[in-house]
Design a protein around this motif. Structure first.
Motif, mmCIF file in Angstrom:
data_model
loop_
_atom_site.group_PDB
_atom_site.id
_atom_site.type_symbol
_atom_site.label_atom_id
_atom_site.label_comp_id
_atom_site.label_asym_id
_atom_site.label_seq_id
_atom_site.Cartn_x
_atom_site.Cartn_y
_atom_site.Cartn_z
ATOM 1 N N HIS A 11 -17.297 50.902 31.372
ATOM 2 C CA HIS A 11 -16.555 51.377 32.540
ATOM 3 C C HIS A 11 -16.790 50.495 33.769
ATOM 4 O O HIS A 11 -16.044 50.570 34.736
ATOM 5 N N ARG A 12 -17.833 49.677 33.732
ATOM 6 C CA ARG A 12 -18.132 48.760 34.831
ATOM 7 C C ARG A 12 -18.658 47.459 34.236
ATOM 8 O O ARG A 12 -19.400 47.490 33.262
ATOM 9 N N ILE A 13 -18.260 46.342 34.801
ATOM 10 C CA ILE A 13 -18.685 45.046 34.276
ATOM 11 C C ILE A 13 -20.201 45.016 34.075
ATOM 12 O O ILE A 13 -20.954 45.342 34.997
ATOM 13 N N ASN A 69 -9.212 49.667 42.132
ATOM 14 C CA ASN A 69 -9.166 50.088 43.525
ATOM 15 C C ASN A 69 -9.674 51.528 43.569
ATOM 16 O O ASN A 69 -9.034 52.432 43.015
ATOM 17 N N LYS A 70 -10.830 51.722 44.192
ATOM 18 C CA LYS A 70 -11.446 53.054 44.147
ATOM 19 C C LYS A 70 -10.553 54.127 44.755
ATOM 20 O O LYS A 70 -10.493 55.265 44.260
ATOM 21 N N PHE A 71 -9.839 53.782 45.832
ATOM 22 C CA PHE A 71 -8.962 54.767 46.464
ATOM 23 C C PHE A 71 -7.846 55.183 45.514
ATOM 24 O O PHE A 71 -7.566 56.374 45.346
ATOM 25 N N LEU A 72 -7.209 54.191 44.878
ATOM 26 C CA LEU A 72 -6.121 54.500 43.949
ATOM 27 C C LEU A 72 -6.637 55.274 42.735
ATOM 28 O O LEU A 72 -5.941 56.148 42.210
ATOM 29 N N CYS A 73 -7.850 54.954 42.310
ATOM 30 C CA CYS A 73 -8.441 55.683 41.182
ATOM 31 C C CYS A 73 -8.672 57.151 41.545
ATOM 32 O O CYS A 73 -8.469 58.050 40.719
ATOM 33 N N SER A 88 -12.469 62.697 35.801
ATOM 34 C CA SER A 88 -13.004 61.419 35.332
ATOM 35 C C SER A 88 -12.061 60.701 34.376
ATOM 36 O O SER A 88 -12.017 59.460 34.351
ATOM 37 N N GLU A 89 -11.295 61.456 33.585
ATOM 38 C CA GLU A 89 -10.405 60.825 32.601
ATOM 39 C C GLU A 89 -9.274 60.042 33.262
ATOM 40 O O GLU A 89 -9.152 58.836 33.030
ATOM 41 N N PRO A 90 -8.409 60.652 34.078
ATOM 42 C CA PRO A 90 -7.351 59.859 34.715
ATOM 43 C C PRO A 90 -7.890 58.821 35.701
ATOM 44 O O PRO A 90 -7.215 57.824 35.976
ATOM 45 N N TYR A 91 -9.075 59.043 36.241
ATOM 46 C CA TYR A 91 -9.688 58.056 37.150
ATOM 47 C C TYR A 91 -9.763 56.696 36.456
ATOM 48 O O TYR A 91 -9.502 55.654 37.070
ATOM 49 N N TYR A 92 -10.116 56.695 35.172
ATOM 50 C CA TYR A 92 -10.264 55.442 34.428
ATOM 51 C C TYR A 92 -9.058 55.121 33.547
ATOM 52 O O TYR A 92 -9.033 54.072 32.895
ATOM 53 N N GLN A 93 -8.074 55.987 33.529
ATOM 54 C CA GLN A 93 -6.901 55.754 32.687
ATOM 55 C C GLN A 93 -6.202 54.456 33.086
ATOM 56 O O GLN A 93 -6.033 54.151 34.260
ATOM 57 N N SER A 94 -5.796 53.675 32.087
ATOM 58 C CA SER A 94 -5.129 52.395 32.351
ATOM 59 C C SER A 94 -4.261 52.020 31.158
ATOM 60 O O SER A 94 -4.768 51.835 30.041
ATOM 61 N N SER A 118 -18.824 57.653 28.330
ATOM 62 C CA SER A 118 -17.888 58.472 27.557
ATOM 63 C C SER A 118 -16.443 58.335 28.024
ATOM 64 O O SER A 118 -15.515 58.434 27.222
ATOM 65 N N VAL A 119 -16.214 58.080 29.325
ATOM 66 C CA VAL A 119 -14.835 58.012 29.822
ATOM 67 C C VAL A 119 -14.059 56.872 29.172
ATOM 68 O O VAL A 119 -12.830 56.924 29.077
ATOM 69 N N MET A 120 -14.759 55.831 28.709
ATOM 70 C CA MET A 120 -14.081 54.707 28.070
ATOM 71 C C MET A 120 -13.646 55.039 26.649
ATOM 72 O O MET A 120 -12.848 54.308 26.042
#
Length: 403
Positions: A11-13, A69-73, A88-94, A118-120
């Motif tokens: 979820h993060r580099i 973009n944290k705001f858009l997330c 958390s799910e739509p926050y990381y949805q792509s 887990s979100v990934m």
């Protein structure tokens, strides 16, 4: 020599290894790269990290990195209230990440998958349980943190956090049911997760401890010293951690409100250094007040730890293993930690104080300020128990169990 391919999602580099989750993800990535050709998919939520992307070429045959973009997330996360999902799910949805995962798995005949956070797993739940071997590192029981947050809130915040706890827990259970192995940062954390699962899944859940780079976090290998300006307070008490993470913010605010003023009454020259990147506005506001210094991001955290008389970890909300504690122990420093902060760390020496009461914490801090004692026994415990080479030794074998 070509190795078996493995999809690694984070979820993060996982670089640079300069904060809790990235320290663990990087060391896992590094370990797996010795046995697999890694195809890495990850996000960047801090512009500072873009300059490190090429460093991952040492460990990956292919990488796909998306900026966040944290705001858009956060806006995306609001979709959760119109669905049955956690925030958390739509926050990381792509869609872009999902497309890359589908194409990469198909084109490279990938059958082994490692998911960090887990979100990934939302990007791999479409993969057949029979044809793909998936290991998910939950790290900690994330949903339980939301439960803790809800207990400390009232009104609408209590409802929002309570909802996230229940929805995220349901998602975690779905993931655990779909994958072959679920990992956590300690056995106690794994046991906590088992409580929310059907007993038929318990054999798939286990702990895998964090480690410490004991060569890097070795006081004898730190030459640089921090020399505060004359008007700056002494580098006496140090708290380390990412200062945009609310558990760390909460810990510092609690310490500053309940412990630090009483220390300053008895030691007016004492200094508290809050060391970590991206400090929130309420943490920044502490800088220069009552002997406190807020450093922001630093190039090397070790000199601050080395020169501190005591490291404090007064977390009031926590899950999993605190790297800040392990690193301080490795640097031969006495540590004062709450029971939350020490959870999962079995070390108990005369230089580790587990304290939840503010007055007791004050007394221990003052004692260490007077003695300036080192704690070689703490480093010995680290060397004997939690080096990365030992804690991750069984990791590649998990995939040998794949059908």
């Amino acid at each position: 020599m070509q190795k078996e391919p493995l999809l690694f999602l984070s979820h993060r580099i996982p670089y640079p290894p300069n904060k809790g989750d990235k320290i663990r993800s990087f060391n896992i990535l590094k370990a797996l790269s010795q046995d697999f050709d890694i195809y890495l998919g990850t996000f960047i939520d801090d512009p500072f990290d873009w300059k490190f992307v090429d460093e991952l070429d040492k460990y990956c045959v292919q990488k796909y990195v998306l900026g966040q973009n944290k705001f858009l997330c956060k806006v995306k996360g609001l979709k959760a209230f119109f669905t049955n999902k956690s925030i958390s799910e739509p926050y990381y949805q792509s869609e872009a990440m999902q497309y890359w995962v589908n194409q990469t798995v198909s084109q490279n005949s990938i059958r082994n998958v490692f998911v960090y956070s887990s979100v990934m797993a939302q990007f791999t739940l479409n993969l057949s349980k029979d044809d793909y071997y998936q290991v998910v590192d939950f790290v900690d029981v994330d949903s339980d943190k939301w439960r803790q947050y809800s207990e400390n809130k009232s009104g609408i915040a209590k409802w929002v956090y309570g909802r996230e706890y229940k929805k995220l827990q349901a998602f975690e259970n779905r993931v655990a049911n779909h994958v072959q192995r679920s990992l956590f940062v300690s056995d106690p954390e794994a046991d906590l997760f088992k409580l929310q699962l059907d007993s038929s899944l318990h054999h798939k859940v286990s702990g895998m401890l964090n480690g410490v780079d004991t060569e890097y976090f070795n006081p004898e290998n730190v030459d640089t010293e921090i020399t505060p300006e004359k008007e700056s307070p002494q580098l006496d008490v140090v708290f380390t951690g990412a200062m945009d993470y609310w558990a760390n913010i909460d810990a510092v605010i609690w310490f500053v409100e309940n412990v630090w003023p009483n220390i300053r009454k008895e030691k007016p020259q004492a200094g508290l250094y809050i060391v970590g990147g991206n400090p929130s506005s309420n943490i920044q506001a502490l800088d220069g007040k009552n002997g406190m210094v807020v450093t922001g991001r630093v190039e090397d955290i070790r000199p601050y730890i080395k020169q501190a008389r005591v490291i404090v970890a007064p977390l009031q909300i926590a899950r999993g293993i605190q790297n800040k504690v392990l690193e301080a122990l490795s640097m031969c420093k006495p540590v004062i930690a709450t029971s939350m902060a020490i959870e999962g760390i079995e070390a108990r020496t005369d230089s580790i104080q587990v304290v939840d009461d503010p007055d007791e914490m004050k007394a221990f801090v003052l004692a260490y300020l007077d003695t300036h004692q080192q704690a070689p026994e703490n480093r010995k415990w680290i060397l004997d128990n939690v080096q990365w080479s030992a804690t991750l030794s069984e990791l590649p074998k998990l995939f040998e169990m794949a059908p």
